[in-house]
Design an enzyme around this catalytic site. Structure first.
Site, PDB file in Angstrom:
ATOM      1  N   ASP A   1       9.690 152.396 -13.215  1.00  0.00           N
ATOM      2  CA  ASP A   1       8.832 153.082 -14.179  1.00  0.00           C
ATOM      3  C   ASP A   1       9.150 154.569 -14.237  1.00  0.00           C
ATOM      4  O   ASP A   1       9.457 155.130 -15.290  1.00  0.00           O
ATOM      5  CB  ASP A   1       7.359 152.909 -13.794  1.00  0.00           C
ATOM      6  CG  ASP A   1       6.760 151.619 -14.322  1.00  0.00           C
ATOM      7  OD1 ASP A   1       7.312 151.037 -15.268  1.00  0.00           O
ATOM      8  OD2 ASP A   1       5.728 151.187 -13.780  1.00  0.00           O
ATOM      9  N   MET A   2       9.056 155.218 -13.089  1.00  0.00           N
ATOM     10  CA  MET A   2       9.159 156.673 -13.072  1.00  0.00           C
ATOM     11  C   MET A   2      10.597 157.148 -13.223  1.00  0.00           C
ATOM     12  O   MET A   2      10.863 158.198 -13.821  1.00  0.00           O
ATOM     13  CB  MET A   2       8.500 157.214 -11.811  1.00  0.00           C
ATOM     14  CG  MET A   2       7.063 156.723 -11.682  1.00  0.00           C
ATOM     15  SD  MET A   2       6.131 157.426 -10.321  1.00  0.00           S
ATOM     16  CE  MET A   2       5.500 158.889 -11.121  1.00  0.00           C
TER      17      MET A   2
END
Length: 406
Positions: free
Chosen positions: A179-180
């Site tokens: 995600d990040m």
């Protein structure tokens, strides 16, 4: 034509950029949160009934079912409006927003099959605003509609295979790297697109696949596996190519020691108590790796006689990398972290929250003294955006709400 800006002017340029983001979950909200840290006006777009599911995750700390604790971490500094893109009136409002705000960057993490149905595909929005920067993030690319949550990408992308004890099961990372990490890759792509637009006046279409982003982190594992047939898998706290590197018990806790070269090893064996490790077979990194299990056992027999702080002092005196294993509570009190933490205060309840520090302190964050506007309530800025920016009357807004358009 190239235009030269000083740092203050660049900050003002970012504050003139508007981002409209049809976002939910983590990957896109974290990306737009990064853009908000630069001072960009970020407006998150949500369905008027369902909203972002992450709004309902965590504890109800504010007495608002649509603003629970999990949502607060990566949505400060933004505005929020609702819009039903499943109806023609909603799509017409979207196109008015893009033209009249005007919108510089449109972002979405919808499945690709929904692009045309919702009227948010690049071709359609480019007709509305020719120089728009369109950013779409998907799990496996614009030709795939496969659902993708972070742990699924960790599993398929090899990260779980590399995480955990050597004789234990695969494990997820402590943070959602797919995600990040994808957010960070997207941030760079958007900045490149802004630079291109500044030079040429042209917009861009950016398609980012989280799977590609995830696998790109496997630099050494892929080269060693594919080029040299080496088996790369999880190894607990040790390192495949360096020793000693691991967690060791102390008298009052644990430390992580990472010896990265033979000079550091020689200096380590000169620390009182470690002299017995100065053996010819350990003089080179290769020799230490060959016997790393026994070596780590012997090191821990020594480290258990010291407190963590005593070891840290002795190792730092010799520039040998070492750290205490900090809890999150201890991390936020670290002087190098504490001064960069961000803040936000709820104007409704007066609740103050602390936010993680940015990867770097932007001029905008300095300007606002590291305090961002509070994460927006569901549809909080409908009147401001639709009424103020588009000039819709209270009666028109009421009718749109009754019809389920906003």
């Amino acid at each position: 034509m190239y235009t030269k800006y000083n740092q203050g002017e660049v900050m003002e340029v970012f504050e003139r950029i508007t981002v409209l983001s049809l976002e939910q979950a983590t990957v896109l909200p974290y990306l737009t949160y990064r853009l908000a840290m630069d001072g960009m006006r970020v407006i998150r777009l949500e369905h008027p009934v369902y909203g972002d599911p992450n709004r309902r995750v965590g504890e109800n700390v504010l007495g608002d079912e649509m603003l629970r604790s999990y949502f607060l971490a990566i949505n400060a500094g933004k505005k929020a409006i609702t819009l039903n893109l499943g109806v023609p009136e909603g799509r017409e409002l979207l196109y008015r927003l893009i033209k009249e705000l005007p919108v510089d960057i449109f972002c979405t993490n919808q499945l690709p099959r929904n692009y045309k149905k919702l009227g948010i595909d690049y071709e359609t929005l480019r007709e509305v605003k020719e120089d728009i920067i369109w950013f779409g993030v998907t799990g496996f690319g614009p030709d795939s509609n496969e659902a993708a949550y972070d742990p699924i990408l960790q599993a398929r992308g090899g990260l779980m295979e590399l995480t955990g004890e050597a004789d234990g099961p695969p494990m997820v990372l402590g943070i959602p790297l797919p995600d990040m990490g994808s957010s960070e890759h997207g941030y760079g792509l958007i900045m490149k697109a802004l630079y291109k637009r500044q030079l040429t006046g042209e917009g861009s279409r950016i398609d980012l696949a989280m799977f590609e982003s995830t696998v790109s982190w496997l630099t050494v594992p892929i080269t060693m596996t594919k080029s040299f047939g080496k088996k790369i898998t999880r190894r607990g706290n040790t390192h495949e190519f360096f020793a000693p590197v691991s967690v060791y018990k102390t008298r009052d806790g644990y430390v992580y020691i990472a010896v990265g070269n033979d000079r550091q090893w020689r200096d380590m064996t000169q620390i009182p108590g470690f002299e017995s490790l100065a053996k010819p077979e350990y003089e080179t990194n290769a020799g230490r790796i060959a016997d790393k299990e026994e070596l780590n056992r012997r090191i821990e027999e020594i480290t258990k006689n010291y407190t963590s702080e005593e070891l840290i002092r002795l190792f730092n005196e010799r520039t040998i990398p070492i750290s205490k294993i900090n809890t999150i509570e201890e991390v936020v009190e670290d002087p190098l972290v504490k001064r960069w933490l961000l803040r936000s205060k709820d104007p409704v309840t007066g609740t103050e929250i602390t936010l993680a520090p940015p990867p770097y302190m932007t001029p905008f964050l300095q300007k606002v003294s590291q305090e961002l506007s509070f994460p927006p309530r569901f549809g909080e800025h409908n009147e401001e955006i639709y009424g103020g920016a588009l000039g819709l009357s209270s009666a028109e807004l009421k009718e749109l709400k009754e019809k389920g358009v906003i």
